[in-house]
Design a protein around this motif. Structure first.
Motif, mmCIF file in Angstrom:
data_model
loop_
_atom_site.group_PDB
_atom_site.id
_atom_site.type_symbol
_atom_site.label_atom_id
_atom_site.label_comp_id
_atom_site.label_asym_id
_atom_site.label_seq_id
_atom_site.Cartn_x
_atom_site.Cartn_y
_atom_site.Cartn_z
ATOM 1 N N LEU A 69 0.633 -1.357 0.226
ATOM 2 C CA LEU A 69 0.005 -0.289 0.278
ATOM 3 C C LEU A 69 1.063 0.782 -0.037
ATOM 4 C CD1 LEU A 69 -3.140 -1.303 2.430
ATOM 5 C CD2 LEU A 69 -3.104 -0.792 0.107
ATOM 6 N N GLY A 70 2.086 1.239 0.711
ATOM 7 C CA GLY A 70 2.968 2.240 0.430
ATOM 8 C C GLY A 70 3.672 2.762 -0.624
ATOM 9 N N ALA A 71 3.648 1.393 -1.692
ATOM 10 C CA ALA A 71 4.546 1.851 -2.820
ATOM 11 C C ALA A 71 3.059 2.108 -3.725
ATOM 12 C CB ALA A 71 4.631 0.646 -3.700
ATOM 13 N N LEU A 72 1.680 1.563 -3.498
ATOM 14 C CA LEU A 72 1.105 2.508 -3.983
ATOM 15 C C LEU A 72 0.338 3.565 -4.459
ATOM 16 C CD1 LEU A 72 -1.774 -0.769 -4.169
ATOM 17 C CD2 LEU A 72 0.082 0.078 -6.483
ATOM 18 N N GLY A 73 0.545 3.758 -3.078
ATOM 19 C CA GLY A 73 0.632 5.659 -2.135
ATOM 20 C C GLY A 73 1.523 6.334 -2.610
ATOM 21 N N THR A 74 2.701 5.738 -3.239
ATOM 22 C CA THR A 74 3.252 7.172 -3.220
ATOM 23 C C THR A 74 4.055 6.018 -5.486
ATOM 24 O OG1 THR A 74 5.419 5.400 -2.689
ATOM 25 C CG2 THR A 74 4.499 7.049 -1.660
ATOM 26 N N ARG A 75 3.051 6.325 -5.801
ATOM 27 C CA ARG A 75 3.553 5.563 -7.095
ATOM 28 C C ARG A 75 4.877 4.308 -7.726
ATOM 29 N NH1 ARG A 75 1.757 10.817 -7.738
ATOM 30 N NH2 ARG A 75 4.273 11.508 -7.968
ATOM 31 N N GLY A 76 4.681 4.111 -6.526
ATOM 32 C CA GLY A 76 6.287 3.525 -6.889
ATOM 33 C C GLY A 76 7.898 4.934 -6.839
ATOM 34 N N LEU A 77 7.405 5.722 -6.411
ATOM 35 C CA LEU A 77 8.182 6.809 -7.119
ATOM 36 C C LEU A 77 9.307 6.970 -6.667
ATOM 37 C CD1 LEU A 77 8.628 8.759 -9.617
ATOM 38 C CD2 LEU A 77 7.577 11.022 -6.565
ATOM 39 N N HIS A 78 9.245 6.891 -5.590
ATOM 40 C CA HIS A 78 10.248 6.534 -4.703
ATOM 41 C C HIS A 78 11.702 5.847 -5.015
ATOM 42 C CE1 HIS A 78 8.234 10.047 -2.573
ATOM 43 N NE2 HIS A 78 7.993 9.182 -2.042
ATOM 44 N N LEU A 79 10.761 4.054 -5.433
ATOM 45 C CA LEU A 79 11.172 2.982 -5.297
ATOM 46 C C LEU A 79 12.534 2.782 -6.297
ATOM 47 C CD1 LEU A 79 9.235 0.109 -3.611
ATOM 48 C CD2 LEU A 79 11.410 0.370 -3.564
ATOM 49 N N ASP A 80 11.555 3.757 -7.731
ATOM 50 C CA ASP A 80 12.044 4.222 -8.945
ATOM 51 C C ASP A 80 13.493 4.652 -8.781
ATOM 52 O OD1 ASP A 80 12.281 3.671 -11.986
ATOM 53 O OD2 ASP A 80 11.646 6.202 -11.406
ATOM 54 N N GLY A 81 13.448 5.827 -7.266
ATOM 55 C CA GLY A 81 14.366 6.540 -7.268
ATOM 56 C C GLY A 81 15.817 5.518 -6.896
ATOM 57 N N LEU A 82 15.784 5.384 -6.201
ATOM 58 C CA LEU A 82 16.277 4.166 -5.360
ATOM 59 C C LEU A 82 17.022 3.647 -6.141
ATOM 60 C CD1 LEU A 82 17.618 2.890 -2.837
ATOM 61 C CD2 LEU A 82 16.007 0.970 -2.369
ATOM 62 N N ALA A 83 16.725 2.864 -6.884
ATOM 63 C CA ALA A 83 16.750 1.732 -8.267
ATOM 64 C C ALA A 83 17.136 2.657 -9.350
ATOM 65 C CB ALA A 83 15.403 0.915 -9.172
ATOM 66 N N ASP A 84 17.344 3.943 -9.552
ATOM 67 C CA ASP A 84 18.113 4.290 -10.604
ATOM 68 C C ASP A 84 19.400 4.596 -10.190
ATOM 69 O OD1 ASP A 84 16.333 4.281 -12.434
ATOM 70 O OD2 ASP A 84 15.304 6.204 -12.393
ATOM 71 N N THR A 85 19.079 5.338 -8.584
ATOM 72 C CA THR A 85 20.131 6.209 -7.589
ATOM 73 C C THR A 85 21.367 5.018 -7.708
ATOM 74 O OG1 THR A 85 18.768 7.569 -6.714
ATOM 75 C CG2 THR A 85 21.201 7.600 -5.750
ATOM 76 N N VAL A 86 21.141 3.499 -7.631
ATOM 77 C CA VAL A 86 21.787 2.694 -7.042
ATOM 78 C C VAL A 86 22.344 2.455 -8.401
ATOM 79 C CG1 VAL A 86 21.956 0.503 -6.313
ATOM 80 C CG2 VAL A 86 20.753 2.349 -4.755
ATOM 81 N N ASP A 87 22.006 2.048 -9.442
ATOM 82 C CA ASP A 87 22.696 1.974 -10.756
ATOM 83 C C ASP A 87 23.408 3.119 -11.387
ATOM 84 O OD1 ASP A 87 21.249 -0.071 -11.335
ATOM 85 O OD2 ASP A 87 19.592 0.238 -12.731
#
Length: 249
Positions: A69-87
């Motif tokens: 629900l937390g991921a849905l509530g933020t559109r997964g935006l922060h997880l996407d940013g995490l993945a891009d930053t680590v890449d």
């Protein structure tokens, strides 16, 4: 400030709020509202977690629902940013090449590993929180995640690109209001564990971890980006949850 609140809500949640003026002044106000918006999101997630506990749902299963629900509530935006930053960091490329990698729509192995480990850590931590502190724990963790962005936007931290979210909000906050918000979140964290003192410590460690990430990003990319802010949210929130769970063990 009202336009800043609207911008904070639309940036950090999927709440259907009508947008307002968008400029650097509004962006700065939004970054100060960010921990408040995070606390509100955490209250919703905490209420869901508490309801699942009262319904005798298995702790880990309930934690999976809350994280989803937390991921849905933020559109997964922060997880996407995490993945891009680590890449970008994991590429060991120069600043320009690393920023190009971060802009690509695909996710590399470093990014996938970061998302998986972060989600696993959040599920394990939420599942380990006692029923009595799961609500305040989630409020504090989500607020701390957004507070990390408030600190990342302080003056003196440059933007890596001349345009985009990073350029809009970089350098728009100062340490005085950020410190005041930190004291409020740390005070709330007192009630997130039975022993009280580990809560503020968890918040401090989480913010220090995010600050280390920001410093490394500035060294590697030349500044911060919207992806770096997303990574700060996930890192700070996860470290806070882990600290609260550890203190409750």
């Amino acid at each position: 400030m009202l336009d800043g609140l609207r911008l904070a809500v639309t940036t950090f949640t999927v709440a259907p709020v009508r947008g307002g003026r968008v400029d650097r002044a509004t962006a700065g106000a939004a970054m100060l509202w960010a921990p408040v918006v995070g606390a509100a999101l955490g209250a919703v997630l905490g209420a869901v977690a508490l309801g699942l506990r009262w319904a005798h749902a298995p702790a880990l299963l309930g934690a999976v629902v809350v994280v989803a629900l937390g991921a849905l509530g933020t559109r997964g935006l922060h997880l996407d940013g995490l993945a891009d930053t680590v890449d970008g960091l994991g590429s060991y490329a120069g600043p320009e090449r690393a920023l190009e990698i971060m802009k690509k729509p695909d996710v590399g192995p470093f990014g996938v590993a970061a998302i998986v480990l972060t989600l696993l850590g959040q599920v394990a931590a939420i599942g380990a929180l006692p029923t009595a502190t799961v609500l305040p724990g989630l409020v504090v963790a989500t607020a701390t995640g957004r507070l990390a962005v408030t600190w990342a936007c302080r003056g003196g931290v440059p933007a890596a690109r001349p345009s985009g979210l990073g350029a809009l909000v970089a350098g728009t906050t100062s340490w005085v209001p950020a410190a005041g918000l930190t004291l409020l979140v740390a005070a709330a964290a007192v009630w997130a564990t039975h022993r009280h003192w580990p809560g503020p410590v968890a918040v401090a460690v989480a913010l220090a971890s995010s600050a280390g990430l920001v410093r490394h990003a500035v060294q590697r990319f030349g500044g911060v980006t919207g992806d770096v802010f997303g990574a700060c949210v996930e890192v700070a929130a996860t470290v806070t949850l882990a600290g609260l769970a550890w203190a409750s063990a």
